[in-house]
Design a protein around this motif. Structure first.
Motif, PDB file in Angstrom:
ATOM      1  N   ILE A 127       5.216   3.040 -18.378  1.00 30.91           N
ATOM      2  CA  ILE A 127       5.296   1.964 -19.203  1.00 30.91           C
ATOM      3  C   ILE A 127       5.418   0.655 -17.931  1.00 30.91           C
ATOM      4  N   GLU A 128       3.999   0.069 -17.367  1.00 32.55           N
ATOM      5  CA  GLU A 128       3.580  -0.964 -16.007  1.00 32.55           C
ATOM      6  C   GLU A 128       4.877  -2.365 -16.080  1.00 32.55           C
ATOM      7  N   ASP A 129       5.588  -2.694 -16.496  1.00 31.99           N
ATOM      8  CA  ASP A 129       5.561  -3.675 -16.622  1.00 31.99           C
ATOM      9  C   ASP A 129       5.468  -5.100 -15.259  1.00 31.99           C
ATOM     10  N   ASP A 130       4.560  -5.703 -15.422  1.00 36.19           N
ATOM     11  CA  ASP A 130       4.172  -6.550 -14.586  1.00 36.19           C
ATOM     12  C   ASP A 130       4.503  -8.242 -15.188  1.00 36.19           C
ATOM     13  N   ARG A 152      -0.964  -7.415  -6.556  1.00 38.45           N
ATOM     14  CA  ARG A 152      -1.628  -6.284  -6.310  1.00 38.45           C
ATOM     15  C   ARG A 152      -2.158  -5.812  -7.945  1.00 38.45           C
ATOM     16  N   ALA A 153      -3.529  -4.946  -7.666  1.00 38.27           N
ATOM     17  CA  ALA A 153      -3.913  -4.607  -8.924  1.00 38.27           C
ATOM     18  C   ALA A 153      -3.402  -3.476  -9.943  1.00 38.27           C
ATOM     19  N   PRO A 154      -2.935  -3.423 -10.725  1.00 34.49           N
ATOM     20  CA  PRO A 154      -1.732  -2.605 -11.368  1.00 34.49           C
ATOM     21  C   PRO A 154      -2.056  -0.809 -10.674  1.00 34.49           C
ATOM     22  N   LEU A 155      -1.105  -0.187 -11.372  1.00 31.68           N
ATOM     23  CA  LEU A 155      -1.306   0.989 -11.111  1.00 31.68           C
ATOM     24  C   LEU A 155      -2.376   1.332 -12.655  1.00 31.68           C
ATOM     25  N   GLN A 156      -1.837   0.874 -13.619  1.00 36.44           N
ATOM     26  CA  GLN A 156      -3.182   0.642 -15.233  1.00 36.44           C
ATOM     27  C   GLN A 156      -4.826   1.619 -14.432  1.00 36.44           C
ATOM     28  N   GLN A 157      -5.431   1.057 -13.552  1.00 34.40           N
ATOM     29  CA  GLN A 157      -6.345   0.818 -12.947  1.00 34.40           C
ATOM     30  C   GLN A 157      -6.900   1.883 -12.168  1.00 34.40           C
ATOM     31  N   GLN A 158      -5.970   2.530 -11.945  1.00 37.39           N
ATOM     32  CA  GLN A 158      -6.174   3.613 -11.136  1.00 37.39           C
ATOM     33  C   GLN A 158      -5.972   5.012 -12.445  1.00 37.39           C
ATOM     34  N   ALA A 159      -5.084   4.615 -13.826  1.00 42.58           N
ATOM     35  CA  ALA A 159      -5.137   5.905 -14.612  1.00 42.58           C
ATOM     36  C   ALA A 159      -5.240   5.397 -16.342  1.00 42.58           C
ATOM     37  N   ALA A 160      -5.635   4.667 -16.561  1.00 39.05           N
ATOM     38  CA  ALA A 160      -6.193   3.843 -17.639  1.00 39.05           C
ATOM     39  C   ALA A 160      -5.250   4.480 -19.143  1.00 39.05           C
ATOM     40  N   ASP A 161      -5.483   6.020 -18.677  1.00 35.33           N
ATOM     41  CA  ASP A 161      -5.075   7.315 -19.771  1.00 35.33           C
ATOM     42  C   ASP A 161      -4.169   7.485 -20.126  1.00 35.33           C
ATOM     43  N   ARG A 162      -2.707   6.898 -18.466  1.00 35.68           N
ATOM     44  CA  ARG A 162      -1.681   7.817 -18.406  1.00 35.68           C
ATOM     45  C   ARG A 162      -0.506   6.074 -18.688  1.00 35.68           C
ATOM     46  N   SER A 205       1.671   1.620  -2.309  1.00 36.20           N
ATOM     47  CA  SER A 205       0.293   3.044  -2.410  1.00 36.20           C
ATOM     48  C   SER A 205       1.211   4.728  -2.166  1.00 36.20           C
ATOM     49  N   GLU A 206       1.781   4.354  -2.010  1.00 32.97           N
ATOM     50  CA  GLU A 206       2.374   6.872  -1.146  1.00 32.97           C
ATOM     51  C   GLU A 206       3.108   6.294  -2.157  1.00 32.97           C
ATOM     52  N   SER A 207       4.071   5.785  -2.914  1.00 29.62           N
ATOM     53  CA  SER A 207       5.099   5.892  -3.945  1.00 29.62           C
ATOM     54  C   SER A 207       4.585   6.086  -5.014  1.00 29.62           C
ATOM     55  N   LEU A 208       3.384   5.063  -5.567  1.00 27.82           N
ATOM     56  CA  LEU A 208       2.424   5.437  -6.647  1.00 27.82           C
ATOM     57  C   LEU A 208       1.858   6.363  -7.336  1.00 27.82           C
ATOM     58  N   ALA A 209       1.025   6.613  -6.030  1.00 23.03           N
ATOM     59  CA  ALA A 209       0.043   8.023  -5.993  1.00 23.03           C
ATOM     60  C   ALA A 209       1.139   8.781  -6.538  1.00 23.03           C
ATOM     61  N   LYS A 210       2.431   8.747  -6.079  1.00 15.80           N
ATOM     62  CA  LYS A 210       3.388  10.561  -5.739  1.00 15.80           C
ATOM     63  C   LYS A 210       3.803  10.217  -7.125  1.00 15.80           C
ATOM     64  N   ILE A 211       4.027   8.963  -7.729  1.00 15.79           N
ATOM     65  CA  ILE A 211       4.231   9.018  -9.353  1.00 15.79           C
ATOM     66  C   ILE A 211       3.362   8.999 -10.532  1.00 15.79           C
ATOM     67  N   LEU A 212       1.636   8.933 -10.118  1.00 21.62           N
ATOM     68  CA  LEU A 212       1.301   9.340 -11.050  1.00 21.62           C
ATOM     69  C   LEU A 212       0.430  10.815 -10.931  1.00 21.62           C
ATOM     70  N   ALA A 213       1.332  11.190  -9.533  1.00 15.04           N
ATOM     71  CA  ALA A 213       0.269  12.704 -10.005  1.00 15.04           C
ATOM     72  C   ALA A 213       1.585  13.458 -10.383  1.00 15.04           C
TER      73      ALA A 213
END
Length: 461
Positions: free
Chosen positions: A266-269, A279-289, A248-256
């Motif tokens: 581009i999140e390939d799941d 886990r729920a995708p990163l898209q749920q935290q940043a639908a605009d990115r 989760s920490e890695s994904l938060a930094k990538i999003l920042a």
């Protein structure tokens, strides 16, 4: 019939007794333990064996018949009605496929068959899918949005775009996000289809090293500063081919970093995850990115070609127009078939069956790895094997190929421009052999090849 009382009792913990019994018999049929046209045990005998009522067995047999796995013959009993393909029926496997990343056929064919039969009886639905629907059928989007909600993914139905496989979603995302000679970030080892899309779009790939927690974040930021990339392609839930799951920490930094340096993700799941790992995708935290790409290929079957991309609102028009330039519209037939089973109990039972089989296969390979001191990471449909330096992956691959054993070497997951970053490793797929007995036999042959190769290496040394 090889079903023990302990297996039955364990299966009953999570579901009613009749469903537990039906599930175990279905598994025996799909594994080839109960061949086509074999008579099932008398209902009274099974009731006594498992200490259940005669009615429970009757309900289990009725459920199996509804699924098309058995047939009841008046006055003669109940018989298996599920012929395996000729390749599996004669037990003479000529090739051991540890290369194809897919699910074994453990009942998905029944799901599709029943959906087709249901569709054939619905003339209005048949007529609806025969008309043009360039933006997809709204009913399909609504059903898929409801299904995704059951997985913890909250979306508006119109944010979903159906594609002919996830590959088209990846390619279309690159087409609208970048122009020729722009830079695109990616995991140092990644899905080969992504590299084909990169080359077709004439963009420049930038390889980011992978760590045990995800991308090397320092390297990622350094590349952002130097090249100003347009997008980053990642497989965070189950990295292909290494099975790393991003923290989760890695994904938060990538999003920042995405917001700071202006690149999209581009999140390939697509890759399969066991339910306890998903886990729920990163898209749920940043639908605009985030462009979220997924499909049914690794959960049902690749040939169905049902995939979808969740597209940021500001990019939906461009995405649909680009998709329209590739094909007038995505076929609604396959999506219609999928909508007829994804919300049903039969589908959930099939997913439980597949998950149990993958747990078995992962554990079996783990046991082999520990026996021979191999470093592996398991997670979904594949096992990532990091080979010791004394074993060259390409030499071992050739040795296996000569014995009709197919595997994938790490260099196949690198772009030619960064092939030197390939690890000395293998991706071993676990689902290419359909029945458990075939898988067990294939694992024996794989181990035999590994031992023989090691012995030859010792002689050379």
């Amino acid at each position: 019939m090889k079903i023990s009382k302990s297996d039955f009792d364990q299966t009953c913990v999570s579901q009613p007794k009749y469903k537990a019994l039906a599930l175990l018999i279905e598994q025996a049929i799909l594994a080839g333990d109960l061949p086509d046209q074999q008579k099932l045990p008398a209902q009274r005998w099974l009731a006594d064996k498992f200490v259940i009522t005669h009615g429970t067995v009757t309900r289990a047999y009725d459920l199996l018949e509804k699924k098309g796995l058995v047939i009841a013959r008046l006055g003669a009993g109940t018989y298996v009605n599920f012929p395996l393909s000729e390749a599996f029926a004669d037990n003479s496997i000529k090739e051991y496929d540890f290369a194809s990343s897919m699910q074994p056929m453990y009942g998905q064919q029944t799901l599709v068959k029943n959906a087709l039969n249901e569709l054939a009886e619905d003339p209005n639905a048949v007529q609806n899918i025969m008309t043009y629907a360039a933006q997809g059928v709204q009913k399909h989007k609504t059903i898929f949005a409801t299904w995704l909600l059951s997985k913890g993914i909250h979306i508006e139905a119109d944010d979903m775009v159906f594609t002919q496989g996830a590959q088209q979603g990846i390619y279309t995302s690159l087409q609208i996000l970048a122009q020729a000679d722009d830079y695109i970030l990616h995991e140092s080892m990644a899905y080969p289809g992504f590299f084909r899309a990169v080359d077709a779009c004439r963009v420049n790939p930038l390889s980011v090293p992978i760590t045990s927690t995800g991308l090397d974040l320092d390297a990622l930021e350094s590349l952002c500063k130097e090249y100003k990339p347009k997008a980053l392609y990642i497989t965070p839930n189950m990295q292909n081919p290494t099975n790393v799951q991003y923290t989760s920490e890695s994904l938060a930094k990538i999003l920042a970093l995405s917001r700071q340096y202006g690149f999209y993700i581009i999140e390939d799941d697509v890759n399969y995850c066991l339910p306890e790992s998903w886990r729920a995708p990163l898209q749920q935290q940043a639908a605009d990115r985030v462009f979220y790409v997924s499909s049914l290929s690794k959960y049902v079957a690749g040939g169905l070609r049902v995939a979808y991309t969740l597209v940021p609102k500001q990019w939906q028009q461009a995405f649909n127009l680009n998709l329209h330039s590739q094909c007038w519209m995505v076929s609604t037939m396959n999506v219609e078939i999928a909508t007829r089973f994804i919300m049903k109990a039969d589908f959930q039972e099939n997913q439980t069956l597949l998950a149990n089989e993958m747990r078995y296969r992962q554990a079996a390979y783990q046991k082999l790895a520990e026996k021979h001191g191999l470093e592996i990471r398991r997670g979904g449909l594949n096992v990532w094997v990091l080979l010791p330096n004394r074993i060259n992956m390409n030499q071992f691959n050739g040795f296996c190929a000569a014995r009709n054993i197919k595997i994938r070497t790490a260099d196949l997951f690198c772009h030619p421009s960064s092939i030197q970053q390939a690890k000395n490793g293998l991706r071993v797929a676990l689902g290419g052999l359909s029945t458990r007995s075939e898988f067990d036999e294939g694992l024996v042959m794989f181990e035999k090849a590994f031992i023989e190769f090691n012995q030859q290496q010792d002689i050379v040394i």
